[in-house]
Every structure is written in structure tokens, then in C-alpha cells.
Design a protein around this motif. Sequence first.
Motif, short mmCIF file in Angstrom:
data_model
loop_
_atom_site.label_atom_id
_atom_site.label_comp_id
_atom_site.label_asym_id
_atom_site.label_seq_id
_atom_site.Cartn_x
_atom_site.Cartn_y
_atom_site.Cartn_z
N LEU A 167 61.20 11.61 -58.49
CA LEU A 167 61.04 10.81 -59.70
C LEU A 167 60.19 9.56 -59.46
O LEU A 167 59.39 9.18 -60.33
CB LEU A 167 62.42 10.40 -60.23
CG LEU A 167 63.33 11.53 -60.76
CD1 LEU A 167 64.65 10.96 -61.25
CD2 LEU A 167 62.64 12.30 -61.87
N SER A 168 60.38 8.97 -58.27
CA SER A 168 59.60 7.75 -57.98
C SER A 168 59.53 7.51 -56.48
O SER A 168 60.40 7.99 -55.72
CB SER A 168 60.23 6.51 -58.67
OG SER A 168 61.52 6.27 -58.15
N GLU A 169 58.51 6.77 -56.03
CA GLU A 169 58.34 6.41 -54.62
C GLU A 169 57.89 4.93 -54.57
O GLU A 169 57.06 4.50 -55.35
CB GLU A 169 57.26 7.28 -53.96
CG GLU A 169 57.66 8.73 -53.75
CD GLU A 169 56.56 9.53 -53.05
OE1 GLU A 169 56.55 9.53 -51.80
OE2 GLU A 169 55.72 10.12 -53.75
N THR A 184 61.16 3.83 -50.08
CA THR A 184 62.23 4.23 -51.01
C THR A 184 61.71 5.36 -51.91
O THR A 184 60.60 5.26 -52.47
CB THR A 184 62.69 3.05 -51.87
OG1 THR A 184 63.11 1.96 -51.01
CG2 THR A 184 63.85 3.45 -52.78
N ILE A 185 62.55 6.38 -52.10
CA ILE A 185 62.18 7.54 -52.93
C ILE A 185 63.41 8.03 -53.67
O ILE A 185 64.52 8.00 -53.13
CB ILE A 185 61.58 8.67 -52.07
CG1 ILE A 185 61.10 9.83 -52.98
CG2 ILE A 185 62.57 9.17 -51.02
CD1 ILE A 185 60.27 10.87 -52.23
N MET A 186 63.20 8.40 -54.94
CA MET A 186 64.30 8.90 -55.77
C MET A 186 64.03 10.37 -56.15
O MET A 186 62.94 10.72 -56.57
CB MET A 186 64.46 8.04 -57.04
CG MET A 186 65.63 8.51 -57.92
SD MET A 186 65.87 7.44 -59.36
CE MET A 186 66.55 5.98 -58.59
N TYR A 187 65.11 11.19 -55.98
CA TYR A 187 65.04 12.62 -56.34
C TYR A 187 66.00 12.91 -57.49
O TYR A 187 66.99 12.21 -57.68
CB TYR A 187 65.44 13.50 -55.15
CG TYR A 187 64.47 13.47 -53.99
CD1 TYR A 187 63.38 14.33 -53.95
CD2 TYR A 187 64.66 12.58 -52.93
CE1 TYR A 187 62.50 14.31 -52.86
CE2 TYR A 187 63.80 12.55 -51.86
CZ TYR A 187 62.71 13.42 -51.83
OH TYR A 187 61.85 13.39 -50.77
N MET A 188 65.68 14.02 -58.21
CA MET A 188 66.57 14.44 -59.29
C MET A 188 66.82 15.96 -59.15
O MET A 188 65.92 16.73 -58.80
CB MET A 188 65.95 14.18 -60.66
CG MET A 188 66.88 14.55 -61.81
SD MET A 188 66.06 14.56 -63.42
CE MET A 188 65.06 16.04 -63.28
N PHE A 198 66.93 7.36 -51.76
CA PHE A 198 66.89 7.28 -50.30
C PHE A 198 65.96 6.13 -49.89
O PHE A 198 64.87 5.99 -50.43
CB PHE A 198 66.37 8.59 -49.70
CG PHE A 198 67.28 9.78 -49.95
CD1 PHE A 198 68.23 10.13 -48.99
CD2 PHE A 198 67.17 10.52 -51.12
CE1 PHE A 198 69.06 11.21 -49.21
CE2 PHE A 198 68.00 11.59 -51.33
CZ PHE A 198 68.96 11.95 -50.40
N GLN A 199 66.44 5.35 -48.92
CA GLN A 199 65.62 4.29 -48.34
C GLN A 199 65.62 4.46 -46.84
O GLN A 199 66.68 4.49 -46.22
CB GLN A 199 66.17 2.91 -48.72
CG GLN A 199 65.23 1.79 -48.33
CD GLN A 199 65.73 0.43 -48.82
OE1 GLN A 199 66.90 0.09 -48.62
NE2 GLN A 199 64.84 -0.34 -49.47
#
Length: 213
Positions: free
Chosen positions: A168-170, A180-184, A199-200
Motif C-alpha cells: 500500500l505504501s513505502e 517502512t512498508i505497509m501491506y494489505m 513493517f519497519q
Amino acid sequence: MSLFLGLVGFAGVIVFVIMAGVALFKKKGNAKRYFMYAGISFVLFVLGLSVQDTEEPVPVATEVIEEEPKAETEENEKKAEEEAKAAEEKAAAEKAKEEKAKAEAEKKAAEEMKQAEAEQAKKDAAEKAEAEKALDAEGISKEEFAQIENGMTYEEVVAIIGVEGEILSEVGEKGTQFYTIMYMWDGETGLGANANAMFQGNKLNAKSQFGLE
């Protein structure tokens, strides 16, 4: 033979009578002798007629001989016709038998093809159902979400869920401590159900879900 004697006698009578007449006319002394010859010829003529009358008629063996081959020929023709008819009937029966066997074979082949198509359709439906089920299972459940804990790596989270998440975002530079990265992940069931994980430095530090069952 009797007919021949009769004809000779008749001709002799005529000839000798004429000769006797000529001799009388010319007044020759042999007229008496000619009349005697004519009488002998007449006797021969009478004998020939009498012998011919007393002869038995020719037996009708010729007709019998002629009729026997005719009857035999008719019998052979009749027999040949019967054999030809029997051969035709046999050929017709064999043809009917072959046509019946062919029809049965075609019917059997059609039934086997129909059965094979039905089995294939059943197999395709089962595979489709399995694929749809597997597709539905490619998501996260409430139980799997509960197993995820802070501090886990992304690889450990994927091992629990069984499928990669959608980014979703990095933020930050990949490979650094503050990357930092966000998964869905979509939920297995429920309309719009999903779960997010942040996750960071490749460590889980936050998670959230909506509508998981």
C-alpha cells in the motif's frame, strides 16, 4: 420295307399293263407274259399294303424320351430358382444383421461419448469449484490474523497467511533501519474484509483488520 414293296408293285402293275397293251396293239406274242408280270406286281402291291396294315405302330417312346429331359430341365430350373431365392434371402438376412450390428455399435459409441462428455463436464465443474474455493482461500482469516505478532518479519507473516500481501505504501530507503512498508491482505470471507500490516526495518510494528471472520 413294306411300303417299298407296295410302291414297287404298284409301279410294276402300271408299267406291265401298259407294255401288255402295247404288245396287244402290235399283236406281239409276249402280251400274255406282260399281263403275268403285272399280276405279280399287283400281288406285291397287295402284300405291301397288307404288311403295312399289320405292322404295329411305332411306340411313343420318343415322346417319353423327349418329355423326360423336359421334366428334368423344369425340375432343375425350379431347383435353381429356389437356390437363387434362398441365396437372396440369406444375403438379405446377413445385410440386415450387419446393419443391426452397425447401428448397435454406433449407438454404443454415442452412449460412450455422451458418458465421457458427462464425466468430463463433471470433472471440469469439480476443478472449477476447487479453483474458486482456492481463490476464495487466498486471503487472510481472523484466526491467521490473531497469530500475527509484533516483531515478526514479513516472511514469517506470509508463512502464516499463505499468500503475499499487496503493497500500500513505502517510506524510506529499502534495507535501512527506518525503511517502512505497509501491506494489505483481502479477507477470505466477507465483503470488503481485509487486514493491514506495517513493517519497519522488516519487523512488524502495527496491524489492523476490518470484517474478518
